[in-house]
Scaffold this active site. Structure first.
Site, short mmCIF file in Angstrom:
data_model
loop_
_atom_site.label_atom_id
_atom_site.label_comp_id
_atom_site.label_asym_id
_atom_site.label_seq_id
_atom_site.Cartn_x
_atom_site.Cartn_y
_atom_site.Cartn_z
N ASP A 33 0.83 -1.20 0.00
CA ASP A 33 0.00 0.00 0.00
C ASP A 33 0.87 1.25 0.00
O ASP A 33 0.53 2.25 -0.65
CB ASP A 33 -0.92 0.02 1.23
CG ASP A 33 -2.02 -1.02 1.13
OD1 ASP A 33 -2.16 -1.62 0.05
OD2 ASP A 33 -2.72 -1.24 2.13
N LYS A 115 -26.43 -15.15 -10.01
CA LYS A 115 -27.33 -14.01 -10.19
C LYS A 115 -27.00 -13.00 -9.09
O LYS A 115 -27.51 -13.09 -7.97
CB LYS A 115 -28.80 -14.42 -10.12
CG LYS A 115 -29.74 -13.26 -10.47
CD LYS A 115 -31.19 -13.68 -10.46
CE LYS A 115 -32.06 -12.50 -10.87
NZ LYS A 115 -31.90 -11.31 -10.02
N CYS A 403 -26.89 0.21 32.37
CA CYS A 403 -26.04 -0.26 31.27
C CYS A 403 -25.26 -1.50 31.70
O CYS A 403 -24.58 -1.47 32.75
CB CYS A 403 -25.07 0.84 30.85
SG CYS A 403 -23.85 0.30 29.63
#
Length: 673
Positions: A33, A115, A403
């Site tokens: 990269d 497909k 939470c």
């Protein structure tokens, strides 16, 4: 010298296009990269200096900079017909029988392909150069999406042969990109795409090609619509398309007869869940192109091809438990824990339950026997309960009040489906909060991009926004691609952010429903952030443009112990928590400005902040009430709108004179010039 430059640019274009083909089409990169980035950077720099040598097939021309007002219509050279469907072996054999009767011969074979469930497009090339791309539309007339298609790296801008050709392909979004995109949309509280096909269609039809470029679309080319070269079979055509540089429909099979074609279809169905892209069936096509002309077409579909559609695969299993996960925006999501079951080629042991409303509507309980399918063949979901198998021992699920990650209160607004964690230091949502905190419109910590935040977060160096201000030289200097200079620059940026005005800090805290405008309103009506710990909903509702949701959200946020702890740490670090006494000046009070394009010395948010500090109003849209539009490089449609309405146009030098004006008379003089 000029010929040398031109030659080097041509070399770079060819080299980068070659590596694009190896990476995006063959999935076989030959360079790193970093090496690719260096080549691309050299090309960009040379094209900046010598724009007269920009070639039409340059990879830099894939992403345009302008937003379109709409798409032009394109009449297809050859109609893009849809396929008729079959759903069983018997219907497939009926298709074969009709075709043999129509052709009067058995001397032909078939090609079986995937497909692909995407968006059909036509690509047109003249002398080997990509000149036009259009959606299928109604088959005869589509939309011109050329600039958006250029952003798809697997579409060649130049073919190996200088040929005139029109091809057809299917644009799709790979499964992993679809999941990633929906995760990002969920984090940004945007509507989710139902499936990869909708995501691909929505991405390709963006008026701004830059948005399309971010979506990582791909394409398989599956048909030659028209070509100067004579081709005899579909198999030959696919091989020629691959030679030209196209990414063709993979794993296609040439079959001697319909029995072999059906066997190939069943193999496709077996592996559909393992493919990296979405398919909803297999396509059976007559291989001999001359015989296709004999078979012909109906008004809607060819008689020489058919789509074998697969049903969504569903399985029964036991729902053992319901776990609650907390996303990066604090939304609590229920997940079904299942007895493992094989669906579409993979073992499924967890499935989405979407939200609490979905659980109630379906009456899903822990211990139920449920029906599971893969939504869009990707995400397993519980679709129904088998009530006949209930024993009476099932348990009703309730969303937790605290939470499960950090213990903070969980809230739900009346008109919303989602339950949310209110904890500002919740580990499940802190990464996203930190990214928001350092962003340009918030605390604007230059150099602290997503990769840096991710690196620091994964190393445990930052868990909350306050941790940013505890970072030391030794914490940063050993990070990947960091050196002494970049470390010192980031530390300076962190130090500079401590002086941001209070409204920036309020916005940076990521309070639900509190955007930049609301944060500014709050900052204008308090003396310091401490006032928000005692402010009431009634007091907030008296503020301009403050609604019930906003008021409740602010009060809930500042009643949390985690918030108090965070603010104390920010204060201790030296972050400004006190409101400015007043605006710098009201010299631009009563004037409304619109910004468009990029200014060279100021970011959009900086320019807006300066104008507002002088009393001006900054709007996002142009109207007859707009005083002037301030135009930078590469302006959008706002400039056109301003010209249509005869609104004053100012450029960067005018903007600088405007903000330096000492009197109303001087302002008026600038605006009247």
């Amino acid at each position: 010298m000029s010929e040398f430059i031109k030659k080097r640019i041509r070399e770079l274009v060819d080299l980068i296009n070659y590596h694009d083909y190896k990476y995006y089409v063959e999935d076989n990169p030959e360079i790193s990269d970093y090496e690719y980035d260096m080549l691309y950077r050299e090309l960009v720099e040379l094209e900046k200096q010598y724009p007269e040598y920009i070639f039409p097939d340059s990879p830099t021309q894939r992403v345009g900079g302008k937003v379109k007002e709409g798409f032009k219509e394109v009449v297809h050279r050859v109609p893009l017909l849809s396929l008729s469907n079959v759903f069983s072996e018997g219907e497939l054999y009926d298709f074969d029988r009709r075709l043999r009767e129509l052709l009067g011969t058995d001397d032909f074979n078939y090609v079986v392909e995937y497909k692909i469930d995407g968006l059909s497009v036509a690509l047109e090339y003249e002398n080997g150069l990509f000149v036009r791309g259009a959606t299928r539309g109604d088959g005869n007339v589509g939309e011109d999406v050329t600039e958006n298609l250029k952003t798809i790296r697997s579409i060649p801008l130049k073919l190996k042969d200088d040929i005139n050709i029109v091809v057809r392909g299917e644009v799709f979004m790979p499964k992993d990109e679809f999941i990633k995109l929906n995760q990002e949309r969920e984090e940004n509280e945007e509507p989710l795409f139902a499936n990869p096909r909708n995501a691909a269609a929505g991405s390709l039809r963006q008026l701004d090609p830059r948005i399309t470029a971010q979506r990582k679309l791909d394409i398989f080319v599956f048909n030659v619509q028209w070509c100067e070269k004579e081709l005899k079979t579909h198999d030959e055509a696919l091989r020629y398309l691959k030679y030209l540089g196209f990414k063709v429909s993979p794993d296609y099979v040439v079959c001697s007869n319909i029995k072999e074609a059906y066997e190939a279809i069943k193999k496709v169905e077996e592996k559909r869940g393992l493919l990296p892209f979405e398919i909803d069936g297999a396509v059976v096509k007559l291989n001999q192109l001359a015989l296709r002309d004999v078979a012909g077409s109906t008004a809607k579909s060819p008689r020489w091809a058919v789509a074998y559609k697969f049903p969504p695969e569903k399985k029964e299993t036991k729902l053992i438990d319901i776990e609650v996960n907390v996303g990066r925006t604090g939304i609590l999501t229920p997940t079904a824990v299942l007895e493992p079951v094989r669906i579409s080629g993979s073992v499924v042991s967890r499935a989405t339950l979407h939200n609490m409303d979905y659980i109630r509507q379906k009456d899903i309980r822990i211990g139920d026997t449920v029906v599971v399918q893969k939504a869009a063949e990707i995400i397993p979901e519980v679709v129904e309960v088998v009530f006949s198998k209930r024993t009476g021992n099932e348990r009703i699920f309730e969303m937790p009040k605290k939470c499960p990650v950090c213990g903070a209160d969980v809230i739900k607004f009346e008109d919303e489906v989602a339950y949310r964690c209110t904890g500002v230091e919740c580990p499940a949502k802190s990464y996203r909060l930190i990214l928001h905190f350092v962003s340009r419109d918030a605390m604007d910590i230059a150099g602290m991009g997503e990769m840096i935040v991710k690196n620091l977060f994964e190393r445990g160096l930052i868990k909350t926004p306050a941790d940013i201000y505890d970072l030391k030289f030794d914490d940063l200097v050993n990070l990947e691609r960091f050196g002494v200079k970049s470390t010192n620059n980031l530390l300076k940026a962190i130090e500079a952010s401590k002086k941001r005005p209070l409204d920036r800090l309020i916005f940076a805290l990521g309070i639900r429903h509190i955007g930049q405008k609301a944060a500014k309103t709050l900052a204008e009506h308090i003396s310091s952030i401490d006032d928000l710990f005692t402010i009431t909903e009634e007091e907030l509702l008296k503020l301009p443009d403050f609604g019930e949701k906003m008021a409740k959200s602010v009060v809930t946020f500042f009643r949390q112990d985690q918030t108090k702890h965070l603010i104390e740490r920010l204060k201790k670090a030296g972050v400004n928590t006190v409101a400015e006494k007043k605006a710098k000046s009201d010299i631009l009070k009563g004037y409304t400005f619109v910004l468009t394009g990029a200014l060279s010395k100021y970011s959009r948010s900086q320019a807006k902040e300066i104008l507002e500090s002088l009393g001006a109003r900054v709007s996002e849209s142009v109207s007859k009430k707009t005083t002037a539009v301030i135009v930078g490089e590469d302006p959008g449609s706002k400039l056109t709108k301003a010209q249509e309405l005869n609104v004053k146009i100012l450029y960067e030098q005018d903007f600088e004179r405007l903000i330096s004006a000492k009197s109303h008379e001087e302002v008026e003089k600038i605006l009247m010039e």
